[in-house]
Design a protein around this motif. Structure first.
Motif, mmCIF file in Angstrom:
data_model
loop_
_atom_site.group_PDB
_atom_site.id
_atom_site.type_symbol
_atom_site.label_atom_id
_atom_site.label_comp_id
_atom_site.label_asym_id
_atom_site.label_seq_id
_atom_site.Cartn_x
_atom_site.Cartn_y
_atom_site.Cartn_z
ATOM 1 N N GLU A 146 -7.246 86.708 16.186
ATOM 2 C CA GLU A 146 -6.493 87.535 17.121
ATOM 3 C C GLU A 146 -6.567 86.978 18.546
ATOM 4 N N THR A 147 -5.456 87.022 19.226
ATOM 5 C CA THR A 147 -5.418 86.701 20.662
ATOM 6 C C THR A 147 -4.793 87.900 21.365
ATOM 7 N N ASN A 148 -4.585 87.760 22.647
ATOM 8 C CA ASN A 148 -3.993 88.835 23.434
ATOM 9 C C ASN A 148 -2.614 89.260 22.964
ATOM 10 N N ASP A 149 -1.804 88.261 22.562
ATOM 11 C CA ASP A 149 -0.412 88.598 22.246
ATOM 12 C C ASP A 149 -0.085 88.572 20.754
ATOM 13 N N ASN A 181 0.174 80.084 25.577
ATOM 14 C CA ASN A 181 -0.940 80.958 25.220
ATOM 15 C C ASN A 181 -2.226 80.131 25.170
ATOM 16 N N GLU A 183 -5.102 80.941 24.614
ATOM 17 C CA GLU A 183 -6.068 81.391 23.613
ATOM 18 C C GLU A 183 -5.862 80.721 22.249
ATOM 19 N N LYS A 194 2.981 89.413 15.882
ATOM 20 C CA LYS A 194 3.026 89.487 17.347
ATOM 21 C C LYS A 194 2.844 90.926 17.797
ATOM 22 N N LYS A 211 -2.261 98.121 17.014
ATOM 23 C CA LYS A 211 -1.255 98.154 18.092
ATOM 24 C C LYS A 211 0.146 98.149 17.503
#
Ligand code: ZN
Length: 466
Positions: A146-149, A181, A183, A194, A211
């Protein structure tokens, strides 16, 4: 024996099915945000021909095609707006409306090209659960992170990455652009899922992994192909431009999830050129089926043109070649319509036909054989017709469904001719000339005889007495 070129091994190979007498094949379908152009048509037609090839050889085929009605980012850097949401915004509609509309257009175009209906047509939006499940498996197995986006696939963990396209990790690293990105662990890592941008409500989004979000570019094809065809299946088709990144990523995530070989044969159609150039929006050489129809051609003329080329050669579309295809098809149609009686399929010709098309789908030689057969003086017309109709089960030119064109004069023309007769009786020559011009504008001519006027169409030259 059927041979096909396998992109994975870069060799022409004998086709050996997983189950005797059966073929499971998956075709990457359209992203339904705009009209398809003739390059897409070329790709879908060769997939159809491959399916027909197996059926013609007696196989039972299960063909699965997806409809990408969600996602598809505009760039492979996995940023920006996706194509559907962008098209929806530009047209002032929702992504759902856009997808529904262009799916309908796409299916109509398929019908015009006489493409057989896949046994399964699956929409991405109907398979979100399957995609989420697959992403979860990849996370659990350590391939997804997992990353931020969003959630990404770690390409460095999958040792076979790059085998299909030749784009190995090393090569991709060298050519990598500035990463958006930071990350991402490797430049070649791609999004499995996404997250919706913060504060932005998308038309299409689902709750998953805590999310709101939406599927990445490639996950739908892995989820749906494996659902309908099993974790390992025979054939996957698509255009040359699908090899990388789409099919490379599809293969990586599927095999990482199942630890099985995903697809046995990868089949790709080359790009279509238009008047010697690559199709592009800036050159304005994107033609749709409707553009062809507006110029008086049928989608079957285009299908005939496709048959004259090999799917791995770079077919160059020109209006001249389409005209030639139209004329050839008309000749073939006229022959079929003119011959009465039932004949028998000549075995020699059938064997030759099979040897051509079974050799990596050599449609051009198969088609040329028909013209050779038509010239053969030792074979009766009825036998020729029987053979051609048999071959057409593969070629798909709808020869068995031809109807003689009726020479019907439209009511409007008859009305104009009546008016003109009246003007002539009244000796109103100006009006009579004016009406003649109107009739000619519609593609008809009128000839005055002692027995009254004769109307003829300019198009077919046939005459009909009114
Ligand atoms: Zn696909």
């Amino acid at each position: 024996m059927i041979c096909v070129f396998n992109t994975l091994t870069r060799k022409k190979e004998e086709f050996v099915p997983l189950k005797k007498g059966r073929v499971g094949m998956y075709v990457c379908g359209p992203t339904v945000y705009d009209h398809d152009h003739i390059g897409h048509a070329w790709n879908y037609t060769t997939s159809d021909l491959l399916r027909r090839l197996f059926e013609y050889n007696g196989y039972k085929v299960k063909q699965v095609m997806n409809i990408t009605d969600v996602g598809h980012l505009t760039s492979d850097a996995d940023i920006g707006e996706d194509k559907l949401e962008k098209s929806a915004r530009e047209r002032g509609e929702t992504a759902w409306q856009i997808a529904k509309f262009f799916t309908k257009i796409y299916l109509l175009d398929r019908d015009k090209l006489n493409l057989e209906k896949p046994q399964v047509i699956c929409k991405a939006t109907d398979h979100i659960k399957e995609m989420i499940r697959l992403v979860q498996i990849l996370i659990d197995k350590g391939y997804g992170y997992e990353t931020n986006d969003g959630i990404y696939f770690d390409t460095a963990k999958f040792k076979d990455y790059g085998k299909l396209s030749g784009n190995t990790l090393e090569r991709l690293k060298e050519g990598a652009r500035v990463e958006i990105n930071p990350e991402k662990r490797n430049p070649s890592d791609f999004a499995l899922w996404k997250f919706s941008p913060a504060g932005k409500k998308r038309d299409m989004e689902w709750k998953a992994f805590g999310k709101m979000g939406f599927p990445g570019w490639h996950i739908e094809c892995s989820a749906m192909s494996m659902k309908y065809l099993g974790e390992n299946f025979d054939l996957h088709t698509g255009g040359e431009d699908n090899i990388f990144p789409h099919h490379e990523c599809e293969r990586a995530q599927s095999e990482a999830a199942t630890a099985k070989k995903f697809v046995n044969y990868w089949f790709h159609t080359r790009f279509l050129m238009v008047e010697g150039e690559k199709m592009s929006k800036s050159l304005k050489n994107f033609f749709t089926i409707k553009d062809l129809e507006d110029k008086g051609y049928s989608a079957l003329d285009l299908r005939y043109l496709f048959l004259t080329a090999h799917y791995r050669s770079q077919l160059n579309f020109t209006w001249q070649s389409l005209e030639a295809a139209k004329i050839a098809r008309e000749k073939l149609n006229n022959f079929i319509l003119s011959v009465k009686g039932k004949g028998k399929v000549n075995k020699n010709y059938k064997d030759q036909f099979l040897s051509f098309i079974n050799n990596d789908l050599d449609t051009a030689r198969g088609l040329a054989l028909i013209w050779q057969l038509l010239k053969d003086k030792d074979i009766s017309d009825a036998d020729k017709k029987a053979a051609i109709l048999d071959f057409d089960q593969f070629l798909g030119l709808r020869l068995a469904k031809l109807k003689k064109k009726k020479n019907i004069i439209p009511k409007k023309i008859i009305q104009l001719v009546k008016e003109r007769e009246k003007a002539r009786k009244d000796k109103d020559w100006a009006r009579s000339d004016e009406l003649r011009q109107l009739i000619e504008k519609e593609g008809f001519s009128v000839e005055d005889t002692k027995n009254g006027p004769i109307i003829a169409t300019f198009f077919c030259g046939k005459k009909s007495t009114w």
